[in-house]
Design an enzyme around this catalytic site. Structure first.
Site, short mmCIF file in Angstrom:
data_model
loop_
_atom_site.label_atom_id
_atom_site.label_comp_id
_atom_site.label_asym_id
_atom_site.label_seq_id
_atom_site.Cartn_x
_atom_site.Cartn_y
_atom_site.Cartn_z
N HIS A 112 0.81 -1.22 0.00
CA HIS A 112 0.00 0.00 0.00
C HIS A 112 0.85 1.28 0.00
O HIS A 112 0.35 2.35 -0.27
CB HIS A 112 -0.99 0.01 1.18
CG HIS A 112 -0.37 0.21 2.52
ND1 HIS A 112 -0.13 -0.82 3.41
CD2 HIS A 112 0.05 1.34 3.15
CE1 HIS A 112 0.41 -0.33 4.52
NE2 HIS A 112 0.52 0.98 4.38
N ASP A 142 0.19 -7.80 1.35
CA ASP A 142 0.48 -6.36 1.40
C ASP A 142 1.99 -6.12 1.43
O ASP A 142 2.51 -5.36 2.23
CB ASP A 142 -0.19 -5.72 2.62
CG ASP A 142 -0.08 -4.19 2.61
OD1 ASP A 142 0.05 -3.62 1.50
OD2 ASP A 142 -0.09 -3.57 3.68
N SER A 215 4.78 2.19 7.90
CA SER A 215 4.48 1.03 7.07
C SER A 215 5.69 0.59 6.27
O SER A 215 6.35 1.40 5.61
CB SER A 215 3.33 1.35 6.12
OG SER A 215 2.14 1.59 6.82
#
Length: 362
Positions: A112, A142, A215
């Protein structure tokens, strides 16, 4: 009391007997006697030699204490392996964190972070800033791999996430909110293991702060080994964040590099609750299975006749006891696959429903 002559004689006999017994006992327990030393077990006074360094790792008798590092030492050691990622794309600027995988310039991050990027830059701890390019993505975990050229890279040291224990200290490293001055570091514990969220299984739950920009950064144990890839936090609560366990992440990355991108899993189109023992008792439900609480309109599940309150117990011949079972089952069945779902309806009616899996909505 007055003693008679007869009593004195008896007393003398008793004293003589006692003296005889005393001498006899002293003779038998004299510790200078050779028989005494040979009859008792000897005590070892010389310590057994310590195992050599190469044998200490394989010894099963006494576990070795693993040396923990200080947080500043861990940060210093990992600095060359943690990069800042800046992106620009159709949704505007963004950013995140990446981890150097190998000396070929492959960098692991979250999908993402770069999914919608048309431009990528990668900043290293030595001050170098290079252009990056998307290489491959894992549609389930992901994860994504980006590549750079021209900068000497230092691969991160990886641990074994299967050895993690709940309560173990960990630190999260990442470029939260893109602040200047280097990465942000937060410390916490492993709050839970093997969490399942959507299609992602085996997640590590931690209370180490994971914020926007973290992230793709590493979750690290106190030996300085990467044991997870930070991916997101639960926005409805404080202190609940999740990381992809490093064993899964490394396996995915190796397959992406060598085999290419896998086909995305087929789409079913349901929401569900895992049935816990407390729920089963309260609502008189089976002890295991998935309790359907939402069916997406016009989804494959809706078209096949799956209804709210159905309980899924099997897919083909595979028991579906929890969300992890469902995600693992769908991973190997892309869009267009036909599967048979066994459900319980209305408490005790058993149905088998055939479903053709669809494409996952973007």
């Amino acid at each position: 009391m007055k003693l008679h002559n007869k009593d004195y004689k008896n007393l003398g006999v008793i004293i003589l007997l006692l003296l005889t017994l005393t001498c006899s006992v002293n003779t038998k327990i004299d510790d200078t006697s050779p028989d005494f030393e040979s009859s008792l077990p000897t005590r070892q006074t010389e310590q057994a030699p310590l195992p050599s360094p190469e044998n200490r790792q394989t010894s099963n008798s006494v576990p070795l204490t693993i040396r923990e590092l200080s947080v500043p030492n861990i940060i210093e050691a990992l600095a060359p392996s943690v990069v800042e990622i800046a992106t620009n794309g159709r949704f505007g600027p963004g950013g995140g964190t990446g981890l150097v995988l190998d000396e070929e310039g492959n960098i692991l991050t979250n999908k993402h972070v770069v999914q919608h990027a048309t431009e990528i830059t990668v900043a290293f701890s030595n001050g170098n800033v290079l252009k990056g390019s998307k290489f491959r993505e894992d549609p389930v975990l992901d994860l994504a791999i980006i590549q750079t050229e021209g900068n000497p890279t230092t691969p991160a040291p990886f641990g074994n996430s299967s050895e993690l224990q709940i309560g173990e200290d960990v630190i999260a490293i990442g470029h939260a909110f893109g602040f200047e001055g280097g990465p942000t570091v937060s410390k916490g514990v492993v709050s839970a293991l093997n969490r399942t969220l959507s299609d992602m299984t085996g997640l590590i739950q931690t209370d180490a702060a994971i914020n926007d920009g973290n992230s793709g950064g590493p979750l690290v144990n106190m030996q300085g080994k990467v044991i997870g890839i930070n991916t997101f936090k639960e926005r409805r609560a404080d202190g609940i964040g999740f990381a992809i366990n490093i064993n899964q992440a490394k396996n995915s990355a190796e397959k992406l590099i060598s085999l290419g991108e896998p086909l995305p899993p087929g789409y079913l189109g349901i929401g569900f609750e895992e049935i816990t023992p407390a729920m089963a008792f309260l609502f008189d439900l089976p002890r295991n299975g998935l309790w359907v609480d939402y069916v997406q309109p016009k989804s494959p599940a809706d078209k096949a006749g799956i209804k709210t309150d159905d309980i899924i117990i099997k897919m083909d011949n595979h028991d579906i006891l929890n969300g992890s079972n469902l995600a693992d089952f769908l991973k190997n069945r892309p869009s267009g696959s036909t599967i048979t779902i066994t459900i319980i309806r209305n408490g005790n009616d058993l149905y088998e429903i055939e479903i053709i899996l669809g494409d996952r909505p973007s």
